[in-house]
Every structure is written in structure tokens, then in C-alpha cells.
Design a protein around this motif. Sequence first.
Motif, short mmCIF file in Angstrom:
data_model
loop_
_atom_site.label_atom_id
_atom_site.label_comp_id
_atom_site.label_asym_id
_atom_site.label_seq_id
_atom_site.Cartn_x
_atom_site.Cartn_y
_atom_site.Cartn_z
N GLY A 52 24.61 -15.25 -1.75
CA GLY A 52 23.85 -14.85 -2.94
C GLY A 52 23.00 -13.61 -2.81
O GLY A 52 22.26 -13.28 -3.73
N LEU A 53 23.09 -12.92 -1.70
CA LEU A 53 22.34 -11.67 -1.54
C LEU A 53 23.15 -10.51 -2.11
O LEU A 53 24.38 -10.57 -2.14
N PRO A 54 22.48 -9.43 -2.51
CA PRO A 54 23.22 -8.29 -3.06
C PRO A 54 24.03 -7.54 -2.01
O PRO A 54 25.00 -6.86 -2.33
N ASP A 55 23.62 -7.64 -0.75
CA ASP A 55 24.27 -6.93 0.35
C ASP A 55 23.53 -7.35 1.62
O ASP A 55 22.67 -8.22 1.60
N VAL A 56 23.84 -6.70 2.73
CA VAL A 56 23.12 -6.93 3.99
C VAL A 56 21.65 -6.58 3.76
O VAL A 56 21.32 -5.61 3.08
N ILE A 57 20.76 -7.38 4.35
CA ILE A 57 19.32 -7.11 4.21
C ILE A 57 18.69 -6.93 5.59
O ILE A 57 19.17 -7.48 6.58
N ALA A 58 17.62 -6.17 5.62
CA ALA A 58 16.87 -5.96 6.86
C ALA A 58 16.14 -7.25 7.24
O ALA A 58 15.78 -8.05 6.39
N HIS A 59 15.94 -7.44 8.52
CA HIS A 59 15.15 -8.56 9.02
C HIS A 59 13.73 -8.42 8.47
O HIS A 59 13.17 -7.32 8.45
N GLY A 60 13.13 -9.53 8.06
CA GLY A 60 11.75 -9.49 7.59
C GLY A 60 10.80 -8.95 8.63
O GLY A 60 9.92 -8.15 8.34
N MET A 61 10.99 -9.38 9.88
CA MET A 61 10.10 -8.92 10.94
C MET A 61 10.31 -7.44 11.25
O MET A 61 9.37 -6.76 11.66
N PHE A 62 11.51 -6.93 11.04
CA PHE A 62 11.77 -5.49 11.17
C PHE A 62 10.95 -4.73 10.14
O PHE A 62 10.27 -3.75 10.45
N THR A 63 11.01 -5.20 8.90
CA THR A 63 10.26 -4.57 7.81
C THR A 63 8.76 -4.61 8.10
O THR A 63 8.05 -3.60 7.94
N MET A 64 8.29 -5.76 8.54
CA MET A 64 6.88 -5.93 8.87
C MET A 64 6.46 -4.98 10.00
O MET A 64 5.40 -4.35 9.94
N ALA A 65 7.31 -4.85 11.01
CA ALA A 65 7.00 -3.98 12.14
C ALA A 65 6.96 -2.51 11.73
O ALA A 65 6.09 -1.75 12.18
N GLU A 66 7.90 -2.10 10.87
CA GLU A 66 7.88 -0.72 10.42
C GLU A 66 6.60 -0.44 9.63
O GLU A 66 5.98 0.61 9.80
N ALA A 67 6.19 -1.36 8.79
CA ALA A 67 4.99 -1.15 7.96
C ALA A 67 3.73 -0.96 8.81
O ALA A 67 2.92 -0.07 8.52
N ILE A 68 3.56 -1.75 9.85
CA ILE A 68 2.32 -1.66 10.64
C ILE A 68 2.26 -0.36 11.44
O ILE A 68 1.19 0.06 11.88
N ARG A 69 3.38 0.33 11.57
CA ARG A 69 3.38 1.61 12.27
C ARG A 69 2.47 2.63 11.59
O ARG A 69 1.92 3.51 12.26
N VAL A 70 2.26 2.51 10.28
CA VAL A 70 1.32 3.40 9.60
C VAL A 70 -0.07 3.23 10.20
O VAL A 70 -0.80 4.20 10.42
N VAL A 71 -0.44 2.00 10.51
CA VAL A 71 -1.75 1.71 11.10
C VAL A 71 -1.79 2.15 12.57
O VAL A 71 -2.74 2.82 12.99
N THR A 72 -0.79 1.79 13.34
CA THR A 72 -0.81 2.13 14.77
C THR A 72 -0.70 3.63 15.00
O THR A 72 -1.32 4.16 15.93
N ASP A 73 0.03 4.33 14.14
CA ASP A 73 0.08 5.79 14.25
C ASP A 73 -1.29 6.40 13.92
O ASP A 73 -1.72 7.37 14.55
N TRP A 74 -1.97 5.83 12.92
CA TRP A 74 -3.29 6.32 12.52
C TRP A 74 -4.32 6.10 13.62
O TRP A 74 -5.10 7.00 13.94
N THR A 75 -4.34 4.91 14.21
CA THR A 75 -5.34 4.61 15.23
C THR A 75 -4.98 5.20 16.58
O THR A 75 -5.86 5.43 17.41
N GLY A 76 -3.69 5.41 16.84
CA GLY A 76 -3.26 5.89 18.14
C GLY A 76 -3.20 4.80 19.19
O GLY A 76 -2.96 5.08 20.36
N ASP A 77 -3.40 3.53 18.78
CA ASP A 77 -3.43 2.43 19.74
C ASP A 77 -2.91 1.15 19.09
O ASP A 77 -3.62 0.54 18.29
#
Length: 142
Positions: A52-77
Motif C-alpha cells: 500500500g505504499l506509493p513506492d520505496v520509502i526511506a527509513h524513519g530513523m534515516f530521515t530523523m538522522a538527516e534532520a538532526i544534522r542541521v543541529v549538529t552542523d550548527w553546534t559543531g558537536d
Amino acid sequence: MTAKVPYADVEVGTELPARSFPVTRAALVRYAGASGDFNPIHWNEKFAKEVGLPDVIAHGMFTMAEAIRVVTDWTGDPGAVVEYGVRFTRPVVVPNDDKGTAIEVSGKVTAKLDDNTVRVVLTATCTGQKVLGMSRAVVRLA
């Protein structure tokens, strides 16, 4: 490491630099190998559509990990992240082509807390649709 952003220099409303993270089928296969999550909805188009999905989907945890990179890139840590949580609101559909798709992420400081920490709210979208809800991090700054 310690965060490179001084707490005193941050105000409520401070916007973090937005980022665009490409997502391809090849990236999903690499993530599956690293995470051990070989669910076929993340790599098998026929199976994804059969369930029932429209196509292959990204892992939820992959999506979550990519999003937090905005924070870790900003803080540098990456160790500056004290808390992080999201709700998965919509899947990231990844077409079977060389381009894939992209997750667009922005962030804003919404509160200054105790112990040199701030709350950051993230907005993550794919093809104009919000893919993470209630995406929040508490981050310890310098």
C-alpha cells in the motif's frame, strides 16, 4: 568536543542554517547495511506497492538522522544534543532514478533553558510535504 556556539550569543528566534539532504535508493541500501534494517519497503518497489505504499520509502530513523544534522552542523558537536525526538508524519518516497529526492530541513531556537541549553524546533519536508512532526532537540551550548 564542545559546542562552538556560545549560549550568550543565541536568542529565541535564532534560525539555524537550512540544509537539503539528498536521498537515493543507493543511500537507503547503505543505511540498511549499517542499521541492519532490511525491511523490503526500503528497497523493493514491488513489495512496497503491494503493502500500500506509493513506492520505496526511506527509513524513519534515516530521515530523523538527516534532520538532526542541521543541529549538529550548527553546534559543531554531535555530543551537544541532550534530547531529540520526532513524530513520523509522512514517508519520504524515494523514486528509482539517479536523482532520488531530498529532505529539506530548517531549525529555529524556541527557548533558552537552564545549564546553557536551548530548545530547537526542526521543520523537515520532502516535495513540499512535512515528513516529521514535533521535531525538537535540546542542545547544550558553550
